[in-house]
Design a protein around this motif. Structure first.
Motif, short mmCIF file in Angstrom:
data_model
loop_
_atom_site.label_atom_id
_atom_site.label_comp_id
_atom_site.label_asym_id
_atom_site.label_seq_id
_atom_site.Cartn_x
_atom_site.Cartn_y
_atom_site.Cartn_z
N VAL A 1 6.07 9.78 3.32
CA VAL A 1 5.25 8.60 3.07
C VAL A 1 4.96 8.52 1.57
N LEU A 2 5.30 7.38 0.98
CA LEU A 2 5.05 7.15 -0.44
C LEU A 2 4.03 6.04 -0.60
N TYR A 3 3.19 6.18 -1.62
CA TYR A 3 2.19 5.17 -1.94
C TYR A 3 2.57 4.53 -3.27
N PHE A 4 2.32 3.24 -3.39
CA PHE A 4 2.85 2.46 -4.51
C PHE A 4 1.94 2.45 -5.73
N GLU A 5 0.93 3.25 -5.74
CA GLU A 5 0.05 3.30 -6.91
C GLU A 5 0.61 4.30 -7.91
N LYS A 6 1.01 3.79 -9.08
CA LYS A 6 1.57 4.61 -10.16
C LYS A 6 2.71 5.48 -9.64
N ILE A 7 3.75 4.82 -9.19
CA ILE A 7 4.91 5.51 -8.66
C ILE A 7 6.03 5.47 -9.69
N THR A 8 6.81 6.55 -9.77
CA THR A 8 7.88 6.66 -10.76
C THR A 8 9.24 6.60 -10.07
N PHE A 9 10.13 5.76 -10.63
CA PHE A 9 11.48 5.62 -10.10
C PHE A 9 12.47 6.13 -11.15
N PRO A 10 13.25 7.15 -10.81
CA PRO A 10 14.24 7.69 -11.76
C PRO A 10 15.31 6.65 -12.07
N PRO A 11 16.10 6.85 -13.12
CA PRO A 11 17.17 5.90 -13.45
C PRO A 11 18.25 5.88 -12.37
N ASN A 12 18.79 4.68 -12.15
CA ASN A 12 19.87 4.48 -11.18
C ASN A 12 19.50 5.04 -9.80
N SER A 13 18.30 4.73 -9.36
CA SER A 13 17.82 5.20 -8.05
C SER A 13 17.41 4.00 -7.20
N ALA A 14 17.38 4.23 -5.90
CA ALA A 14 17.00 3.16 -4.97
C ALA A 14 16.42 3.79 -3.70
N ILE A 15 15.46 3.08 -3.09
CA ILE A 15 14.88 3.52 -1.82
C ILE A 15 14.60 2.30 -0.95
N ILE A 16 14.57 2.54 0.37
CA ILE A 16 14.10 1.56 1.34
C ILE A 16 12.93 2.18 2.07
N LEU A 17 11.81 1.45 2.12
CA LEU A 17 10.62 1.93 2.80
C LEU A 17 10.24 1.00 3.93
N LYS A 18 9.71 1.57 4.98
CA LYS A 18 9.16 0.81 6.10
C LYS A 18 7.65 0.82 5.98
N LEU A 19 7.07 -0.36 5.77
CA LEU A 19 5.62 -0.45 5.62
C LEU A 19 4.94 -0.30 6.97
N GLU A 20 3.75 0.26 6.95
CA GLU A 20 2.97 0.38 8.17
C GLU A 20 2.42 -0.98 8.55
N LYS A 21 2.37 -1.25 9.87
CA LYS A 21 1.87 -2.55 10.34
C LYS A 21 0.37 -2.66 10.10
N TYR B 1 0.83 -1.21 0.00
CA TYR B 1 0.00 0.00 0.00
C TYR B 1 0.86 1.26 0.00
N GLY B 2 1.76 1.34 0.95
CA GLY B 2 2.64 2.50 1.06
C GLY B 2 3.50 2.38 2.30
N GLY B 3 4.43 3.29 2.42
CA GLY B 3 5.32 3.25 3.58
C GLY B 3 6.16 4.51 3.70
N THR B 4 6.94 4.55 4.79
CA THR B 4 7.81 5.69 5.07
C THR B 4 9.21 5.41 4.53
N VAL B 5 9.78 6.38 3.85
CA VAL B 5 11.11 6.22 3.26
C VAL B 5 12.16 6.31 4.37
N LEU B 6 12.99 5.26 4.49
CA LEU B 6 14.08 5.24 5.46
C LEU B 6 15.39 5.72 4.87
N ALA B 7 15.63 5.39 3.62
CA ALA B 7 16.86 5.79 2.94
C ALA B 7 16.60 5.79 1.44
N GLY B 8 17.36 6.61 0.73
CA GLY B 8 17.18 6.67 -0.71
C GLY B 8 18.26 7.48 -1.38
N THR B 9 18.42 7.24 -2.68
CA THR B 9 19.38 8.03 -3.44
C THR B 9 18.96 9.49 -3.51
#
Length: 616
Positions: free
Chosen positions: A596-616, A580-588
């Motif tokens: 807080v990011l939601y995973f519906e129609k999300i865009t990831f730039p080239p050579n990028s990475a993120i770690i998210l913590k999902l809500e319980k 559903y979505g989560g809080t970004v812990l780390a990212g490029t």
């Protein structure tokens, strides 16, 4: 003279007897209170007295000894007289008691003297007897002081208990994370000393230079340093692998004192140091009886008792080294002495120190050799790359995690690496993928190794000058570069120029991912132990269009999701069917951290990475 009825005479006689009895009773004169007021005499008047003029009744005069009986001439029969006497019996008795109490009731004054009829044996002065009894000594204690002392004791006890409770609450850890050995789930930093940091401007890195850069390594989040090769060689560093002594340091990088200074400072920082150790021999057949003696002798004569590899393990263990990467161990797994030798090495080192073996050694070992390797080796080194694309990377990780290393809780942990002295640097062929692949490595279960320079996207060497191109791994041991020391880089005998400039901004991103890893059990724990079984806690959820999605979970912890775009184009996707979505812990993109990011129609730039913590 009128005669009283028979019943009346009996009643009067009874009253006189009652009066005499009450006069003979002595009231208590030893009262608890110092003064006792006498009760007020009661004036009893029977409500039927006016209607009983013809009936006898008793009255009391002022004199206590006078009792008059009055009768009426028109008194009724004996039965009625008996009834009237029973009616007036109560008020008469009550008035008799009041008069007697007024005369004979005795009280005590404050000094213990009797009022109204003093009796010597009832005085309360000091420890005098009261009716023949001696008062306890505690009666004369200073109860005022005692009460104050007891009050302060009780209050002090309550304050102490309150302080203890507050202290316990303050010291309770916010999280209760599993306690692991020092090498499990951590981050190692691999260094080729000759290429890292020059301390004396001779153009070559050395141990003193490495000592000066411990802050840099520690800030990166590494808890252990792995030194590739420091041994005496025929021509160091270009022929570092042609070793002449495993118990001598090549003077190009320093002396034994420099090594001791380095390892002492490493330990002072609560870090560890591991040596790459080439395995050139197994234990001698008769070495069991000499092994203990060899531990106690100097390095000049140690090889007279044991084989060269065993001698090196004994010597460097005595120098407080925390472990060894056993290079080329796969060449000896079929040796008949392999199981016994591995056990002897582990015993000589101490079980708080570790052994690392390559994946090749693990795959080649069979039967008893495999059982000993799984019980004596602590980490199995596994290399990751993009030679087979993103699908090949997924299959590689899945095969390792679903393999036998995850079968038992006590089996060795995986030691992941994306670069090492023997492998081509990622940045050499895959432009800008070093950052995303390093971030991906940092979310894998197990222990992670970072090869020096990968944290800044350092590429391998280009064209090698002279004859150095024939030497082993020369392209990978490029000179390290530091953002604030651009003019003091190591100048090796071969061309020291990398194919591209380092990306120093990668460093802060890697620090962020490393910090999240070390603080998140969901990420650094390799599996879930339940009822003696080792259950996986990771799954690769998607690997399409260069998008790599990893889910990590652990009981009673937040689930974490890693999303990395290893391609050169932006990717827009819908992951809402999985998350559903989560809080970004780390990212490029550091500006996203905490959002807080939601995973519906999300865009990831080239050579990028993120770690998210999902809500319980």
């Amino acid at each position: 003279m009128n005669e009283l009825p028979e019943n009346s005479n009996n009643s009067g006689g009874n009253d006189l007897e009652t009066l005499d009895y009450l006069r003979g009773v002595k009231s208590s004169t030893c009262l608890l209170l110092p003064t006792t007021p006498s009760p007020t005499p009661l004036d009893f008047k029977h409500p039927l007295s006016e209607e009983m003029g013809d009936r006898p009744f008793l009255t009391l005069n002022d004199e206590p000894n006078m009792v008059n009986l009055q009768t009426d001439a028109s008194a009724g029969d004996s039965s009625s007289s008996g009834d009237s006497s029973s009616v007036v019996q109560d008020p008469v008795s009550a008035q008799l008691i009041n008069n007697i109490s007024m005369l004979d009731y005795q009280t005590l004054s404050k000094n213990g003297d009797l009022i109204m009829g003093q009796t010597e044996d009832c005085k309360l002065n000091g420890n005098h007897n009261v009716n023949g009894r001696k008062l306890p000594s505690f009666v004369n204690w200073n109860w005022s002081v005692i009460r104050k002392v007891l009050l302060w004791i009780v209050l002090s006890g309550l304050i102490a208990c309150l302080g203890a409770i507050i202290g316990m609450v303050i010291t309770i850890p916010k999280e209760c994370n599993p306690d692991l050995p020092w090498y499990q789930g951590k981050v190692f930093y691999e260094v080729f000393p000759a290429s890292f940091k020059d301390s004396n401007n001779d153009g070559m890195g050395d141990l003193k230079g490495l000592l000066k850069k411990l802050d840099y390594i520690q800030d990166l989040g590494a808890s252990a340093i792995r030194l590739n090769y420091i041994y005496q060689a025929q021509k160091y560093p270009e022929q570092y692998y042609n070793i002449t002594s495993l118990v001598q340091i090549d003077r190009s990088v320093g002396v034994l004192k420099d090594f001791r200074d380095l390892i002492n400072e490493v330990h002072n920082r609560n870090m560890s140091l591991i040596l790459d150790l080439p395995v050139v021999s197994m234990a001698k057949p008769d070495s069991s009886s000499n092994f203990t003696q060899a531990v106690l002798i100097s390095n000049e004569t140690i090889t007279n008792f044991v084989d060269p590899t065993s001698a090196a393990i004994i010597f460097w263990s005595s120098e407080k080294v925390d472990g060894f990467y056993l290079k080329d161990l796969e060449q000896f797994v079929d040796d008949i002495s392999f199981p016994r030798t591995l056990q002897m090495w582990k015993q000589a080192m101490g079980y708080d120190k570790i052994l690392i073996a390559s994946e090749s050694a693990y795959e080649k070992a069979k039967g008893g050799a495999l059982n000993v390797l799984l019980s004596r080796v602590d980490l199995i080194d596994v290399h990751l790359d993009l030679h087979e694309g993103i699908s090949g990377l997924k299959n590689r990780i899945d095969n390792v995690i679903k393999g036998s290393l995850w079968a038992k809780p006590h089996y060795p942990w995986v030691h992941w690496n994306i670069g090492s002295i023997h492998n081509e640097r990622i940045a050499t062929k895959h432009v800008n993928n070093t950052l995303v692949l390093t971030a991906l490595e940092l979310v894998l279960p197990g222990t992670v190794s970072i090869f020096y320079g990968d944290e800044i996207g350092l590429a391998g060497l280009g064209d090698i000058e002279g004859d150095f191109h024939e030497h082993k791994d020369v392209n990978n041991v490029v000179s390290m570069s530091f953002s604030n020391e651009k003019n003091t880089a190591v100048i090796l005998p071969w061309n020291s120029n990398s194919e591209r400039e380092p990306s120093y901004h990668f460093l802060e991103v890697i620090k962020m991912f490393t910090k999240v890893r070390l603080e998140t059990p969901t990420i650094y724990l390799r599996s879930i132990y339940k009822e003696g079984n080792n259950l996986k806690n990771m799954e690769i959820r998607k690997t399409e269009e260069n998008l790599f999605v990893i889910e990590r979970w652990y009981p009673r912890r937040n689930t974490c999701v890693f999303v990395g775009n290893l391609g050169s184009k932006s990717i827009t996707t819908d992951l809402s069917t999985m998350f559903y979505g989560g809080t970004v812990l780390a990212g490029t993109n550091s500006s996203l951290v905490g959002q807080v990011l939601y995973f519906e129609k999300i865009t990831f730039p080239p050579n990028s990475a993120i770690i998210l913590k999902l809500e319980k």
